[in-house]
Design an enzyme around this catalytic site. Sequence first.
Site, PDB file in Angstrom:
ATOM      1  N   LYS A 185      -2.233  -1.901   6.733  1.00 17.15           N
ATOM      2  CA  LYS A 185      -3.014  -1.657   7.952  1.00 17.15           C
ATOM      3  C   LYS A 185      -3.733  -2.910   8.438  1.00 17.15           C
ATOM      4  CE  LYS A 185      -2.962   3.259   7.965  1.00 17.15           C
ATOM      5  NZ  LYS A 185      -3.618   4.533   7.726  1.00 17.15           N
TER       6      LYS A 185
ATOM      7  N   ARG B 246      -1.117   6.573   0.127  1.00 19.01           N
ATOM      8  CA  ARG B 246       0.058   6.639   1.013  1.00 19.01           C
ATOM      9  C   ARG B 246       0.504   5.203   1.276  1.00 19.01           C
ATOM     10  NH1 ARG B 246       1.117   6.329   6.367  1.00 19.01           N
ATOM     11  NH2 ARG B 246       2.659   7.751   7.247  1.00 19.01           N
TER      12      ARG B 246
HETATM   13  N1  PMM Z   1      -1.593   6.580   8.426  1.00 20.34           N
HETATM   14  C1  PMM Z   1      -0.544   6.538   9.254  1.00 20.34           C
HETATM   15  C2  PMM Z   1       0.244   7.684   9.486  1.00 20.34           C
HETATM   16  N2  PMM Z   1      -0.013   8.836   8.836  1.00 20.34           N
HETATM   17  N3  PMM Z   1      -1.329  10.067   7.340  1.00 20.34           N
HETATM   18  C3  PMM Z   1      -2.379  10.132   6.526  1.00 20.34           C
HETATM   19  N4  PMM Z   1      -2.664  11.306   5.919  1.00 20.34           N
HETATM   20  N5  PMM Z   1      -3.193   9.075   6.285  1.00 20.34           N
HETATM   21  C4  PMM Z   1      -2.978   7.863   6.879  1.00 20.34           C
HETATM   22  O1  PMM Z   1      -3.764   6.926   6.639  1.00 20.34           O
HETATM   23  C5  PMM Z   1      -1.881   7.751   7.773  1.00 20.34           C
HETATM   24  C6  PMM Z   1      -1.056   8.892   7.976  1.00 20.34           C
HETATM   25  C7  PMM Z   1      -0.266   5.276   9.998  1.00 20.34           C
HETATM   26  O2  PMM Z   1       0.463   4.394   9.212  1.00 20.34           O
HETATM   27  P1  PMM Z   1       2.053   4.222   9.365  1.00 20.34           P
HETATM   28  O3  PMM Z   1       2.337   3.961  10.826  1.00 20.34           O
HETATM   29  O4  PMM Z   1       2.403   3.070   8.516  1.00 20.34           O
HETATM   30  O5  PMM Z   1       2.721   5.485   8.915  1.00 20.34           O
END
Ligand code: PMM
Length: 339
Positions: free
Chosen positions: A219, A259
């Site tokens: 991030k 995650r």
């Molecule tokens: N971050 C992203 C997408 N989905 N879901 C949860 N529960 N927590 C998060 O921090 C989160 C998520 C955005 O990141 P990405 O684009 O790399 O998927």
Amino acid sequence: MQASRGLLEPLGRTRVMGVVNVTPDSFSDGGAYPTAVDAVRAGLAMAAEGADIVDVGGESTRPGAGRVDPAEELRRVLPVVTELAAAGVAVSVDTTRPAVAEAALAAGAAVINDVSGAADRDLLAVAAERAVPYVLMHTRGVSADMATRAVYGDVVSEVVAELRERLDAVFAAGIAPERVIVDPGIGFAKESGHNWTLLAHLDAIAALGHPLLVGTSRKSFLGSLLADADERPRPAGERDDATQATTALLAADGVWAVRVHAVRAAADAVRVVQAWREARERRAWPAGGGPAPAERTPARPDSAVSDPGRSNPGTSDPGVTDPGVSARGAFRLPPTSAV
Ligand code: PMM
């Protein structure tokens, strides 16, 4: 097949959730899986590398992103969820849409990952009806406007209050409290400083009484931290080493799951933390002395978890009696013999 059984049971370590974004425009892996076959292959590889859950999403949530048509979102995620679930992988579906969640669960998904902050009552109804684990993530607004909403007086108390208010809606919809996982929503309506402050106060969020999921992977707050001399942020694809550092710290804090995009390194970091905890536990007892492992309670506060100022979600649950693992899945002390 539904692989949700056991996902919320004590495991004695942090779980690893691998990310498969079947999107052309996610900030770090957008376009990485141009076909469903590529996405399935990636998800299977993540499971082989140690992912406990694979999170499949079909809509980018990057700040400023527009909405995707629900039919298109479904077209992206459904074949991937179907194949991974059929292979025995525990799949979570990263969606804010009831129809997508419903179809994904019917195809074998085991968890709903709702990044809207429980904005849609129909989605809550699906989670309640299907009785699956439900992730409540904190955010404000939608992707298009979340950046303008990153304004806080006290980010910790405001995020906790807003999560508490959303939890009321979640329970009112009929979702059982023991199926709810809470996520601070790193990067969602938050600037870098807000993210660091929240990470340093996870105990305040854990005090809501639910397992914690935390997504720091690649991030932008890591990109800012690692900016070069000209203040150019480190590109998303070069933030995995920093992500491993956050994974280790989060695992030491006892969160339920991280995650991540790079699964193998995260799974390794979690195992290192687990071994470290076990070694500390052995150190805490004289050789051959003390009660049987299953009956042990801490001889003294563990320095790694009692240090004032360190967040320690695992120690903040007064109602927990399990010697190693709290009811939320976070572990307070390391005796893996008991978990
Ligand atoms: N971050 C992203 C997408 N989905 N879901 C949860 N529960 N927590 C998060 O921090 C989160 C998520 C955005 O990141 P990405 O684009 O790399 O998927």
